[in-house]
Motif scaffolding. Structure first.
Motif, PDB file in Angstrom:
ATOM      1  N   LYS B 243       1.699  -0.865  -0.250  1.00 55.03           N
ATOM      2  CA  LYS B 243      -0.123  -0.010  -0.106  1.00 55.03           C
ATOM      3  C   LYS B 243       0.550   1.479  -0.006  1.00 55.03           C
ATOM      4  CE  LYS B 243      -4.914  -1.924   1.959  1.00 55.03           C
ATOM      5  NZ  LYS B 243      -3.819  -2.878   2.941  1.00 55.03           N
ATOM      6  N   SER B 244       1.939   0.997   0.766  1.00 56.08           N
ATOM      7  CA  SER B 244       2.986   3.026   0.931  1.00 56.08           C
ATOM      8  C   SER B 244       3.136   2.785  -0.343  1.00 56.08           C
ATOM      9  CB  SER B 244       3.963   2.321   1.800  1.00 56.08           C
ATOM     10  OG  SER B 244       4.603   1.001   1.355  1.00 56.08           O
ATOM     11  N   THR B 245       3.063   1.916  -1.766  1.00 54.96           N
ATOM     12  CA  THR B 245       4.349   2.438  -2.768  1.00 54.96           C
ATOM     13  C   THR B 245       3.559   3.532  -3.578  1.00 54.96           C
ATOM     14  OG1 THR B 245       4.939   0.186  -2.692  1.00 54.96           O
ATOM     15  CG2 THR B 245       5.352   1.771  -4.207  1.00 54.96           C
ATOM     16  N   ASN B 246       1.566   3.005  -3.243  1.00 56.18           N
ATOM     17  CA  ASN B 246       1.128   3.039  -3.923  1.00 56.18           C
ATOM     18  C   ASN B 246       0.517   4.546  -3.055  1.00 56.18           C
ATOM     19  OD1 ASN B 246       1.559   1.376  -5.754  1.00 56.18           O
ATOM     20  ND2 ASN B 246      -0.238  -0.077  -4.951  1.00 56.18           N
ATOM     21  N   SER B 247       0.259   4.694  -2.108  1.00 60.11           N
ATOM     22  CA  SER B 247      -0.508   5.888  -1.478  1.00 60.11           C
ATOM     23  C   SER B 247       0.657   7.237  -2.201  1.00 60.11           C
ATOM     24  CB  SER B 247      -0.733   5.836  -0.335  1.00 60.11           C
ATOM     25  OG  SER B 247       0.503   6.001   0.512  1.00 60.11           O
ATOM     26  N   SER B 296     -10.153   0.561 -12.209  1.00 61.75           N
ATOM     27  CA  SER B 296      -8.890   0.761 -12.193  1.00 61.75           C
ATOM     28  C   SER B 296      -7.799   1.887 -13.082  1.00 61.75           C
ATOM     29  CB  SER B 296      -7.625   0.360 -11.394  1.00 61.75           C
ATOM     30  OG  SER B 296      -7.817  -0.815 -11.950  1.00 61.75           O
ATOM     31  N   ASP B 297      -7.262   1.923 -13.240  1.00 60.43           N
ATOM     32  CA  ASP B 297      -6.409   2.684 -14.514  1.00 60.43           C
ATOM     33  C   ASP B 297      -5.506   1.270 -14.731  1.00 60.43           C
ATOM     34  OD1 ASP B 297      -6.930   6.056 -13.421  1.00 60.43           O
ATOM     35  OD2 ASP B 297      -7.638   5.044 -14.335  1.00 60.43           O
ATOM     36  N   ALA B 298      -4.255   2.096 -15.583  1.00 64.03           N
ATOM     37  CA  ALA B 298      -3.726   1.023 -16.233  1.00 64.03           C
ATOM     38  C   ALA B 298      -2.299   0.873 -15.092  1.00 64.03           C
ATOM     39  CB  ALA B 298      -2.876   2.401 -17.476  1.00 64.03           C
ATOM     40  N   TYR B 299      -1.748  -0.106 -15.317  1.00 69.62           N
ATOM     41  CA  TYR B 299      -1.205  -0.755 -14.109  1.00 69.62           C
ATOM     42  C   TYR B 299      -1.630  -0.353 -13.086  1.00 69.62           C
ATOM     43  CZ  TYR B 299       2.653   0.069 -17.818  1.00 69.62           C
ATOM     44  OH  TYR B 299       3.076   0.720 -19.252  1.00 69.62           O
ATOM     45  N   HIS B 300      -2.750   0.093 -12.109  1.00 70.85           N
ATOM     46  CA  HIS B 300      -3.403  -0.334 -11.101  1.00 70.85           C
ATOM     47  C   HIS B 300      -3.670   0.234 -10.374  1.00 70.85           C
ATOM     48  CE1 HIS B 300      -5.539  -4.099 -11.525  1.00 70.85           C
ATOM     49  NE2 HIS B 300      -4.908  -4.599 -12.310  1.00 70.85           N
ATOM     50  N   GLY B 301      -2.893   2.224 -11.103  1.00 70.54           N
ATOM     51  CA  GLY B 301      -1.539   2.825 -10.464  1.00 70.54           C
ATOM     52  C   GLY B 301      -0.984   2.710  -9.658  1.00 70.54           C
ATOM     53  N   GLY B 302      -0.029   1.248  -9.976  1.00 71.26           N
ATOM     54  CA  GLY B 302       1.263   1.027  -9.199  1.00 71.26           C
ATOM     55  C   GLY B 302       2.338   1.655  -9.931  1.00 71.26           C
ATOM     56  N   ARG B 303       3.410   2.450  -9.087  1.00 75.49           N
ATOM     57  CA  ARG B 303       5.140   3.257  -9.580  1.00 75.49           C
ATOM     58  C   ARG B 303       5.591   2.259  -9.844  1.00 75.49           C
ATOM     59  NH1 ARG B 303       3.709   8.172  -6.825  1.00 75.49           N
ATOM     60  NH2 ARG B 303       5.532   8.850  -8.056  1.00 75.49           N
TER      61      ARG B 303
END
Lengths: 559, 458
Positions: B243-247, B296-303
């Motif tokens: 979770k911390s990477t995505n928020s 969800s958006d592309a890549y589920h919003g993951g960085r």
């Protein structure tokens, strides 16, 4: 005084009117189409001064062209041969880049005397070379006009004073422009030239894939499984890494859609400019443009450039060449970066806001809006309209093989808009429910045709049959000077393997290459005639489709 | 510059001590070329011009002095030495050269022999702006019998569980059997985002990684990670879904909790680049999504994204066991097209050399010898009436007349006495086999190493 001259038999369709100007004792020829429109002639009399100068310029250009042709005939006979087939193309391939026929369908409105007279001039342009037989009076008149132009040229300051419209001289050029290389793929000479150019720029040539349907054999067809990076060295030194990344994203479809591609392109150019250092003894304004050329060829090889990208590139090149030579490098770079930011902000972001504002006026409560595919602009409009509490529902029409409508559906439903999803085959079933159709555009052509995703013209056609209004939303930076009346001349062929579909583990078209009589065609774009479009919503306002040339002209004046 | 290549050549070869106790692993001859030549050749073919080679002092000395070790590469090699006894893992080595790393890195292991198309791995790295991109291959069964082992190879090695998504490119899960207690545990958050996951176990990790520069900087701050494969890669794969990477809120907190907070915060910061808003605008306007079926958006919003390219066909071996070494010797000659018989070898006419054998430079092959499916090293002398089948003879070996060598590995500078009959054995470096000895796998002296005195036959 008016005198009808003897019309040579070959030019019977065009009547010549010979006028003698009272002041200059010149005899100049005004070529009018049809039985001599009185208004035209009075107008030309009043603007006699301007026309004479333009006539002079035209004749000057004619002389130059004749000289050039004579020179070139001796040196390169092949290029001449190439040019003549280019100029005498059969009807299915109209000379798209020639500006002359463009003005014909467009109503020749009064403030455009120059482009209106250009077509009249283009027909006699090859005539001095082709038709030696001319009437004596005409030859005399021409000779006298030429003398006058020489005399006028010697007079300083008189040449440019009278011209009302500041049209760039290139528009008066009667020579047929060369067709772009990407629509002449079946001509081996052109392909060889392209290969030589790419070799010079150290960019690998991407080879075509699979059997091409004969009607489209003049276009490139690439396979997604053979990316261009296969032939590049891995730490790419010739091409900037962000451009390589961009090319990959284009060819794999990760960045798709006119706006997204332009923004990504400008973003990559920003990185290039940041990492650029002027080599010694070079000027930034010239060297940077030369550096960008191979990058643009590379991107073109990955995926043919869109009209919006073309306009963005033109803008950047102009900005770079306008940098004064005494400007320091850091300063120049920051200036360019801010220019790019400003372009994106103005032409894309703010334009979208303006278009939404106009479009929302057109959306009323209880509307059923039909959209096709995934257009970022139309999605933006619908989301904003929903936020302004308009009550409407949306029907998303989708088509294979891209199935982009699913992405549009997701974005709209995410916002809370109620949507229906159909495939394009159900269009006539669903249209009786629809109150308006919103379409996005890839480009708006100079004759008012709308170039958009394949299937758009069908939607517009069927909507017209059902008397449903069709509104096209398009930013002005996507307007392009090209002219097309059909979807064959210039299009993009996508990977034919996309058409294969695997159901329950079986792919029916798996060995389509082995069947000699089978060709797969995966078109990307098609053109919609302006008769089917009721309104174009741009950031300049809501205009009819036929006013696109006006907007283009205004844009050229601004620049 | 786009990518920097780093070659890890400091490993000890702990799983083939029989071979490596005398020769360091990077210099083991495979097809008469040092093992390190293969990854260097791969990098050179692809277009790299410089490579940072992390190795031990011993290897560096041997490369620069020993004439038998010729590297033949046109690239500039930047040799970085580390202490052999420091017990540095691959991640430690990467931390050691952090100052030299200026852009994204391509980490290659020295024992990789492959003909993979590297652009597939790097394209995934570029196109998706990935943090990690790696190469894996379907494992092939080793068909040759390994000297020193009765029967087939035992498959008791720890398995790797690799989970990929439907496209087969995105890496969702990676764990080694040794780290799992009872079963494979997959978090619900991953299943929610990627409902279809394919878990594969028969894959060989090629130890070829494309890493972003921010990962190297992250390693510099996190001294607890010492192995790339063992710790860093599973960590990054897990972090994709944390979770911390995505928020986005994490970015604000960094200024306060720079030291205290978990170091994944630092990793997060460096993922974002300049012109972030332009990238965001592009993604917003682009009508592409890597998955479908949810909101969800592309890549589920993951960085943070990890990708893997799995090779179906082609050669991909990691020479870290004896079996792999033998297999590699069989197949490595296909990777380069030098002539099988080196021009400087003196080969008499009445000997029979099979088409799939390789004779090294300065060899002396006498009459009536038969060499089939074997590799003869540099400066080896083979006397008359010797039969060599299916074997690997390294450099400087002397084989007296009348010997019969089958399915064996003879290490460098060994001397095989007259009439010896060696089947499926491994003869260590500088050993002497006395004449007329008969050694087979069945005999107790199957791996003849370490013994200073010659052995007696049974």
């Amino acid at each position: 005084m008016k005198r009808e001259s003897i019309v040579p038999a070959a030019c019977a369709a065009v009547t010549y009117t010979v006028l003698c100007h009272p002041h200059h004792h010149t005899v100049f020829i005004v070529l009018t189409d049809g039985p001599g429109n009185k208004d035209d002639i009075t107008r030309s009399k009043n603007e006699g001064k301007e026309l004479s100068k333009e006539e002079k310029q035209r004749l000057r250009k004619q002389k130059k062209q004749q000289k050039k042709q004579k020179e070139r005939k001796n040196e390169k006979s092949e290029t001449e041969k190439e040019k003549t087939p280019v100029s005498l193309l059969p009807p299915p391939r109209p000379v798209a880049t020639q500006k002359a026929p463009s003005a014909l369908p467009a109503p020749a409105s009064a403030p455009i005397p120059v482009p209106a007279s250009a077509p009249f001039h283009s027909s006699p342009a090859p005539s001095p070379a082709d038709k030696p037989a001319k009437s004596k009076a005409e030859l005399k008149a021409e000779r006298r006009a030429r003398q006058e132009t020489d005399r006028a040229a010697k007079q300083p300051g008189s040449s440019s004073s009278g011209i009302k419209t500041k049209v760039p001289l290139s528009e008066l050029n009667p020579v047929v422009k060369r067709l772009p290389e990407h629509v002449q793929v079946d001509d081996p000479a052109v392909v060889k030239r392209l290969a030589k150019k790419l070799e010079r720029q150290q960019i690998p040539l991407r080879s075509d894939y699979g059997y091409k349907v004969s009607l489209f054999s003049h276009l490139h067809q690439y396979s997604r499984k053979a990316p261009l990076t296969q032939q590049l060295s891995i730490p790419s030194t010739v091409i900037h890494p962000s451009i390589v990344r961009l090319g990959l994203q284009y060819s794999q479809g990760i960045v798709a859609g006119s706006n997204a591609r332009s923004v990504a392109l400008l973003h990559a150019f920003k990185q290039v400019i940041r990492d650029y250092t002027t080599p010694p003894n070079e000027e930034l304004s010239r060297d940077l443009v030369n550096k960008l050329k191979p990058y643009i060829s590379f991107l073109n090889q990955c995926r043919p450039l869109s009209a919006s990208m073309g306009n963005a590139i033109k803008y950047i090149k102009k900005e770079i060449s306008n940098i004064p030579s005494q400007c320091k490098e850091e300063e120049a770079k920051t200036k360019l970066l801010t220019c790019i930011d400003r372009y994106i902000e103005e032409k894309i972001v703010l334009a979208a806001k303006a278009i939404s504002k106009y479009a929302i006026e057109k959306i009323s409560d209880g509307d059923v809006i039909l959209v096709y595919g995934c257009s970022s602009l139309v999605n933006n409009i619908l989301c904003e309209a929903f936020e302004k509490s308009r009550k409407f529902r949306v029907i998303v029409v989708d088509s294979r093989p891209r199935l982009e409508g699913r992405e549009a559906l997701r974005r709209l439903v995410q916002r809370g808009i109620s949507c229906t999803y159909v495939l394009i085959s159900a269009l006539s079933y669903i249209l009786p429910e629809v109150s308006k159709v919103f379409l996005g555009a890839h480009a708006l052509l100079a004759n008012g045709y709308v170039m958009s995703r394949v299937g758009t013209s069908q939607i517009a056609l069927v909507a017209r049959t059902f008397n449903v209004p069709v509104l096209v939303c398009c930013e002005t930076y996507k307007f392009c000077e090209k002219v097309q009346t059909d979807s064959f001349v210039s299009n993009e062929l996508d990977d034919p393997d996309d058409l294969m579909v695997t159901r329950k583990g079986k792919t029916q078209l798996e060995n389509w290459q082995d069947v000699s009589s089978l060709g797969l065609l995966n078109l990307v774009y098609d053109v919609t005639p302006p008769d089917f479009v009721d309104l174009v919503i741009t950031d300049l306002g809501m205009i009819p489709c036929t006013s696109v040339p006006v907007v283009l002209r205004v844009k050229n004046l601004d620049q | 510059m786009e990518l920097q290549a780093v070659l890890m050549a400091a490993g000890g070869g702990s799983r083939m001590m029989d071979l490596t106790y005398n020769t360091p692993k990077p210099l083991l001859p495979v097809g008469n070329k040092p093992l390190i030549w293969y990854p260097l050749n791969l990098l050179e073919r692809v277009g790299f011009e410089e490579v940072i080679v992390i190795t031990t002092k011993e290897v560096q000395k041997m490369i620069s002095t020993d004439p038998k070790v010729k590297l033949d590469v046109k690239m500039k090699l930047d040799l970085v030495c580390i202490q052999e006894d420091a017990d540095m893992g691959t991640a430690d080595a990467l931390r050691h050269i952090q100052q030299k790393v200026k852009t994204d890195v391509l980490v290659v292991s020295c024992d990789l022999i492959t003909d993979a198309a590297l652009h597939e791995v790097v394209d995934l790295f570029r196109a998706h702006n990935a943090t990690l991109s790696m190469l894996m291959s379907k494992a092939h069964e080793f068909t040759e019998t390994v000297p020193g082992q009765k029967g087939k190879k035992k498959t008791g090695e720890q398995r790797d569980f690799v989970g990929v998504d439907d496209t087969g490119k995105r890496l969702l899960f990676m764990a080694n059997e040794a780290d799992l207690d009872e079963g494979v545990v997959i978090r619900k958050s991953i299943m929610r985002k990627h409902p279809r996951m394919h878990i594969k176990t028969g894959l060989v990790d090629a130890h070829l990684y494309c890493l972003k520069k921010s990962v190297v900087d992250f390693l510099a701050d996190n001294k607890s990670i010492s192995s790339i494969r063992g710790e860093l890669v599973p960590y990054l794969v897990r972090k994709q879904f944390s979770k911390s990477t995505n928020s986005p809120k994490v970015i604000d907190e960094t200024h306060q909790n720079l030291k205290k907070n978990d170091s994944n915060v630092n990793l997060e910061i460096q993922i974002s680049s300049r012109d972030e808003e332009l990238l965001h605008l592009t993604q917003e306007r682009s009508c592409w999504n890597d998955h479908r079926g949810d909101m969800s958006d592309a890549y589920h919003g993951g960085r943070l994204r990890c990708y893997v390219h799995i090779m179906d066909e082609g050669i991909c071996y990691r020479v870290n066991t004896l079996a792999a070494y033998i297999e590699a010797n069989r197949l490595a000659p296909k990777l380069f097209d030098e002539p099988a018989v080196h021009p400087s070898a003196v080969v008499s006419e009445r000997c029979l050399i099979g088409a799939d054998s390789i004779i090294g430079a300065s060899c002396q092959i006498s009459d009536k010898t038969s060499i089939k499916r074997s590799t003869i090293g540099v400066s080896t002398t083979v006397r008359e009436k010797v039969k060599v089948t299916n074997s690997i003879i390294m450099h400087g070996v002397t084989i007296e007349e009348g010997c019969n060598i089958q399915g064996s590995v003879i290490c460098s500078n060994a001397v095989i006495g007259r009439g010896a009959d060696i089947k499926y054995c491994l003869v260590g470096s500088a050993q002497r086999i006395e004449p007329d000895g008969e050694h087979t796998t069945a005999s107790p002296h199957l791996a003849i190493t370490h013994s200073p005195t010659p052995l007696y036959s049974n």
